[in-house]
Design an enzyme around this catalytic site. Structure first.
Site, PDB file in Angstrom:
ATOM      1  N   SER A  84       3.115  -1.784  10.346  1.00 58.74           N
ATOM      2  CA  SER A  84       3.991  -2.040  10.491  1.00 58.74           C
ATOM      3  C   SER A  84       5.054  -3.814  10.082  1.00 58.74           C
ATOM      4  CB  SER A  84       4.999  -1.769  11.675  1.00 58.74           C
ATOM      5  OG  SER A  84       4.518  -0.552  12.165  1.00 58.74           O
ATOM      6  N   HIS A 103      -9.493   1.432   4.464  1.00 58.12           N
ATOM      7  CA  HIS A 103      -8.309   1.664   5.198  1.00 58.12           C
ATOM      8  C   HIS A 103      -8.884   2.518   6.338  1.00 58.12           C
ATOM      9  CE1 HIS A 103      -4.352   2.737   6.119  1.00 58.12           C
ATOM     10  NE2 HIS A 103      -4.156   1.737   6.217  1.00 58.12           N
ATOM     11  N   GLY A 145       2.801  -1.071   4.327  1.00 61.49           N
ATOM     12  CA  GLY A 145       3.316   0.264   3.693  1.00 61.49           C
ATOM     13  C   GLY A 145       4.035   0.671   3.405  1.00 61.49           C
ATOM     14  N   GLY A 146       4.964   1.365   4.768  1.00 59.66           N
ATOM     15  CA  GLY A 146       6.695   1.461   5.083  1.00 59.66           C
ATOM     16  C   GLY A 146       7.270   0.318   4.165  1.00 59.66           C
ATOM     17  N   GLU A 186      -6.750   4.612   7.360  1.00 57.16           N
ATOM     18  CA  GLU A 186      -6.427   6.335   7.253  1.00 57.16           C
ATOM     19  C   GLU A 186      -7.493   6.981   6.174  1.00 57.16           C
ATOM     20  OE1 GLU A 186      -2.565   5.848   5.600  1.00 57.16           O
ATOM     21  OE2 GLU A 186      -1.768   5.116   7.562  1.00 57.16           O
ATOM     22  N   ASN A 226       0.684  -1.191  -0.155  1.00 52.92           N
ATOM     23  CA  ASN A 226      -0.093   0.111  -0.160  1.00 52.92           C
ATOM     24  C   ASN A 226       1.330   0.860  -0.038  1.00 52.92           C
ATOM     25  OD1 ASN A 226      -1.430   1.996   0.035  1.00 52.92           O
ATOM     26  ND2 ASN A 226      -2.287   1.832   2.001  1.00 52.92           N
ATOM     27  N   TRP A 227       1.180   2.243  -1.562  1.00 56.94           N
ATOM     28  CA  TRP A 227       2.245   2.984  -1.256  1.00 56.94           C
ATOM     29  C   TRP A 227       1.552   4.002  -0.650  1.00 56.94           C
ATOM     30  CZ3 TRP A 227       4.110   2.731  -7.138  1.00 56.94           C
ATOM     31  CH2 TRP A 227       5.116   1.559  -7.101  1.00 56.94           C
ATOM     32  N   LYS A 228       0.503   4.140  -0.506  1.00 60.45           N
ATOM     33  CA  LYS A 228      -0.564   5.489  -0.296  1.00 60.45           C
ATOM     34  C   LYS A 228      -0.335   6.428  -0.720  1.00 60.45           C
ATOM     35  CE  LYS A 228      -0.479   3.298   4.691  1.00 60.45           C
ATOM     36  NZ  LYS A 228      -0.218   3.382   5.916  1.00 60.45           N
ATOM     37  N   GLY A 269       2.279   2.459  10.561  1.00 61.42           N
ATOM     38  CA  GLY A 269       2.666   3.248  10.974  1.00 61.42           C
ATOM     39  C   GLY A 269       4.267   3.412  11.952  1.00 61.42           C
ATOM     40  N   GLU A 321      -5.867  -4.634  10.246  1.00 71.38           N
ATOM     41  CA  GLU A 321      -5.118  -4.062  10.504  1.00 71.38           C
ATOM     42  C   GLU A 321      -5.018  -3.120  11.501  1.00 71.38           C
ATOM     43  OE1 GLU A 321      -2.604  -3.056   6.443  1.00 71.38           O
ATOM     44  OE2 GLU A 321      -4.755  -0.966   7.567  1.00 71.38           O
TER      45      GLU A 321
HETATM   46  P1  PGA Z   1       2.519   0.626   7.229  1.00 78.57           P
HETATM   47  O1  PGA Z   1       1.465   0.631   6.779  1.00 78.57           O
HETATM   48  O2  PGA Z   1       3.523  -1.075   7.336  1.00 78.57           O
HETATM   49  O3  PGA Z   1       3.230   1.136   6.834  1.00 78.57           O
HETATM   50  O4  PGA Z   1       2.301   0.431   8.758  1.00 78.57           O
HETATM   51  C1  PGA Z   1       0.338  -0.693   6.633  1.00 78.57           C
HETATM   52  C2  PGA Z   1      -1.126  -0.261   5.950  1.00 78.57           C
HETATM   53  O5  PGA Z   1      -1.287   0.937   6.123  1.00 78.57           O
HETATM   54  O6  PGA Z   1      -1.367  -0.548   5.178  1.00 78.57           O
END
Ligand code: PGA
Length: 256
Positions: A217, A98, A238-239, A100, A13-15, A177, A171
């Site tokens: 994470s 998601h 994500g990251g 966010e 997930n590149w956001k 994050g 999640e």
């Molecule tokens: P993260 O994000 O791996 O940076 O914690 C995961 C996500 O939001 O899908």
């Protein structure tokens, strides 16, 4: 993972990272590592980078996804993109719900349901995100929260759709994050309760066939032990998905 029952799905997930040029470059870097039959590799990229990512991934096993879609096929919804439009572009996957989006963009269990339904109606595969806030975990209501989110999102979704075109991503919001990963046991416990809910709502067979990821994470260092858990069928990353090297190591851990 239970490879006999389910193909693991490793999704990046590149956001809000990587415009078209950067997307083309990163897909190119990931390509050599995605030639695996051990897991499905998905990259969920910003809308504006979809075309570049699709072109860069053409002829490889990498699947491209969007990070959201609207519930209406078209209409007066300024700034939105419909599932039909994603389908037209040739995008096979979309993330829905998601945290966010729930946190910053007014996403509710109702809109998550509507977006899920629209994506499935358009023929897309959905990565459906659920997960509790830190305060909810501390109050001991993780199971209730996750069950409710999952149940509401899947209302009116058939067993066949769940088995073939829905990936559920557990999640925990406090792990996203933050560098705080759920322990493998904590993550597996919730994934197992989601699977039990699917058995309750559909059947034991559908539950065994449903792909349930962990996200929050997940990285190259912890992916192996998370993926070793019986009910963790991949990850939403994500990251660590912004680094070809780290993402490749996670793909490798899922292919082992
Ligand atoms: P993260 O994000 O791996 O940076 O914690 C995961 C996500 O939001 O899908």
């Amino acid at each position: 993972m239970n490879r006999k029952m389910r193909m693991p799905v490793i999704a990046g997930n590149w956001k809000m990272n990587n415009g078209p040029a950067a997307a083309e470059k990163l897909v190119g870097e990931i390509k050599p590592f995605a030639e695996t039959t051990g897991c499905e590799v998905v990259l969920c990229v910003p809308y504006v980078s979809l075309q570049a990512a699709l072109a860069a991934a053409a002829g490889t096993g990498i699947k491209i996804g969007a990070q959201n879609c609207h519930w209406a096929p078209s209409g007066a919804f300024t700034g939105e993109v419909s599932a039909e439009m994603l389908k037209e572009l040739g995008v096979p996957y979309v993330i829905v719900g998601h945290s966010e989006r729930r946190q910053y963009f007014g996403e509710t269990d109702g809109t998550v349901h509507d977006r899920t339904r629209a994506a499935l109606d358009a023929g897309l595969k959905v990565i459906l995100c659920v997960g509790e806030l830190k305060a909810q975990r501390l109050s001991g209501i993780t199971a209730e929260v996750v069950r409710l989110q999952t149940k509401l999102a899947l209302e009116g979704v058939s067993a066949e759709e769940v088995e073939q075109r829905v990936v559920i991503a557990y999640e925990p919001v406090w792990a996203i994050g933050t560098g705080l990963t759920a322990t493998p046991e904590q993550a597996n416990e919730v994934n197992a309760l989601i699977r039990a809910l699917i058995a309750e709502l559909y059947s034991a067979q559908t539950a065994e066939r449903t792909v349930i990821q962990y996200g929050g994470s997940m990285n190259d260092a912890n992916a192996g032990e998370l993926l070793a858990q019986p009910d963790i069928d991949g990850g939403l990353i994500g990251g660590a998905s912004l680094s070809a090297e780290k993402f490749a190591a996670i793909i490798k851990a899922a292919s082992a």
